[in-house]
Write an enzyme that holds these catalytic residues in place. Structure first.
Site, PDB file in Angstrom:
ATOM      1  N   HIS A   1     -12.837   7.166  -9.961  1.00  0.00           N
ATOM      2  CA  HIS A   1     -11.384   7.175 -10.149  1.00  0.00           C
ATOM      3  C   HIS A   1     -10.751   5.824  -9.850  1.00  0.00           C
ATOM      4  O   HIS A   1      -9.538   5.694  -9.815  1.00  0.00           O
ATOM      5  CB  HIS A   1     -10.758   8.262  -9.286  1.00  0.00           C
ATOM      6  N   LYS A   2     -11.569   4.805  -9.651  1.00  0.00           N
ATOM      7  CA  LYS A   2     -11.022   3.464  -9.485  1.00  0.00           C
ATOM      8  C   LYS A   2     -10.422   3.035 -10.822  1.00  0.00           C
ATOM      9  O   LYS A   2     -11.042   3.126 -11.862  1.00  0.00           O
ATOM     10  CB  LYS A   2     -12.124   2.484  -9.077  1.00  0.00           C
TER      11      LYS A   2
END
Length: 424
Positions: free
Chosen positions: A234-235
């Site tokens: 989810h970066k």
């Protein structure tokens, strides 16, 4: 081990194995399906024999556990293919074979007259499977390509590791394994084509291309939420400690959660479970229930669109995650897995090697296969096949060979075959 006389899917196929490390899992897959795989080793033996780990940490050509695993069901002959006499023996072997698997630099076998065109003159319908880092053609075709180069150039390293770290190398030769799997599939397809049309062909396998279509969840991440997948799932989507997604510690190990993803139960279902067990703390109180009801991947991608409340929402998610960690820490990994799966919550065990060996499902299906090694005085457990063929079952029929163990019998076979052809 199973009797050598049992039926097997490829028991009418002979494969000549000229593969280095990048291709030995390919020929293992074919051998374990019953093909007569003849490992052609240089004098002194294949260098893979000297790769760790070793049985009882004692290095030797027959004690490499890596070699043993990759070479079940094969026979071995030692040949120097640049030596004219040995090359003649190889050519006679080709005349008896269906497939040749090789991993040399593009052009090398052509220089010896043993490329696809040369082999086809010896056996009209021969199949040549070539496994290299970048394929037989193109500007990178002759570049050196150990496993680390494959996983880097194929894009896998960009997805492996934590965002604060450099890109990571996935464990244990994933580039080689992936290339070999595609090579085995390509070889079986070519065999089917040969059986239908009578035509052989050259199967050209690129490790880079094999890995480029194995990008973990990168494609699905874009399809479902139109976000780029990087080393942290989810970066780039949201820089936050996302509740229910990631590793969580139990009393005896770890589980990995993916709550809120499509296909599983929601965070609201997880909260209900925590409430039932009296471990929800203050998450049942406002404003948490409504906020938790909205927790899913699509919602998370929109959090940063409201700068006025973003800090508050991040703080709430961090608190939710801390409560969840305390809840999971009260359970064993099997309790968390089985109870979570029973509620359709996506939690899985982060398995250690011991967990795999003791996994009740794998034990029930007898996935680990005991093989006696008289030369070592021990029975070793080999990984089994991830498939079951009811009529032509997978089996370990033959121990991994010693260096050149079958040289005499194979030379006798090719001589006999040559005499039969001359007589005919």
């Amino acid at each position: 081990m199973t009797s050598e006389n049992g039926p097997a899917a490829l028991d009418d196929i002979r494969v000549l194995d000229l593969a280095g490390e990048i291709g030995q899992y390919c020929t293992k897959l074919l051998a374990d399906l019953g093909a007569d795989v003849v490992k052609i080793e240089p004098p002194g033996g294949d260098p893979v024999r000297r790769l760790p780990p070793f049985y009882r940490d004692e290095p030797g050509p027959d004690t490499s556990l890596y070699w043993l695993n990759l070479n079940t069901n094969k026979r071995s002959i030692t040949l120097d293919i640049e030596n004219p006499e040995d090359r003649t023996t190889l050519e006679r072997l080709v005349a008896t074979a269906d497939v040749v698997v090789e991993t040399y630099e593009p052009g090398y076998l052509d220089s010896l007259g043993l490329g696809y065109e040369g082999l086809a003159k010896l056996k009209r319908d021969i199949i040549l499977t070539s496994i290299t880092g970048f394929g037989q053609t193109g500007p990178h075709a002759k570049f050196k390509a150990p496993d680390i180069v494959g996983v880097a150039m194929g894009g896998i390293m960009w997805l492996a590791g934590d965002p604060q770290d450099p890109p990571n190398v996935p464990p244990w030769k994933q580039g080689y394994i992936c290339a070999s799997i595609h090579a085995a599939g390509g070889t079986l397809t070519a065999l089917y084509h040969r059986d239908v049309t009578g035509e052989g062909q050259h199967v050209d396998v690129s490790m880079q291309e094999s890995l480029s279509i194995a990008q973990e969840t990168a494609m699905q991440t874009w399809d479902m939420i139109e976000a780029l997948r990087t080393r942290n799932a989810h970066k780039g989507i949201i820089p936050a400690d996302i509740p229910g997604i990631g590793p969580y510690e139990c009393t005896d190990g770890w589980v990995f959660g993916f709550v809120g993803s499509p296909g599983g139960a929601t965070w609201a279902d997880l909260l209900s479970w925590m409430i039932e067990e009296g471990k929800a703390e203050d998450l049942a109180d406002e404003p948490y229930p409504e906020f938790i009801g909205n927790l899913n991947l699509r919602f998370l991608t929109t959090l940063t669109q409201d700068p006025a409340t973003i800090a508050q929402k991040f703080q709430m998610m961090a608190h939710i995650n801390e409560v969840l960690r305390r809840f999971i820490k009260t359970k064993t990994k099997w309790e968390m897995y089985e109870q979570g799966q029973g509620r359709r919550l996506l939690f899985g065990i982060v398995s250690t090697p011991e967990d795999i060996a003791k996994n009740p499902q794998l034990q029930h299906r007898e996935w680990l296969t005991p093989v006696e090694h008289p030369e070592l005085g021990v029975t070793l457990q080999y990984p089994g096949a991830p498939y079951r063929l009811s009529e032509t079952p997978w089996a370990i029929r033959r121990l991994p060979p010693g260096v050149g163990q079958h040289t005499r019998e194979l030379k006798f076979e090719v001589e006999a075959n040559a005499n039969r052809r001359e007589t005919a």
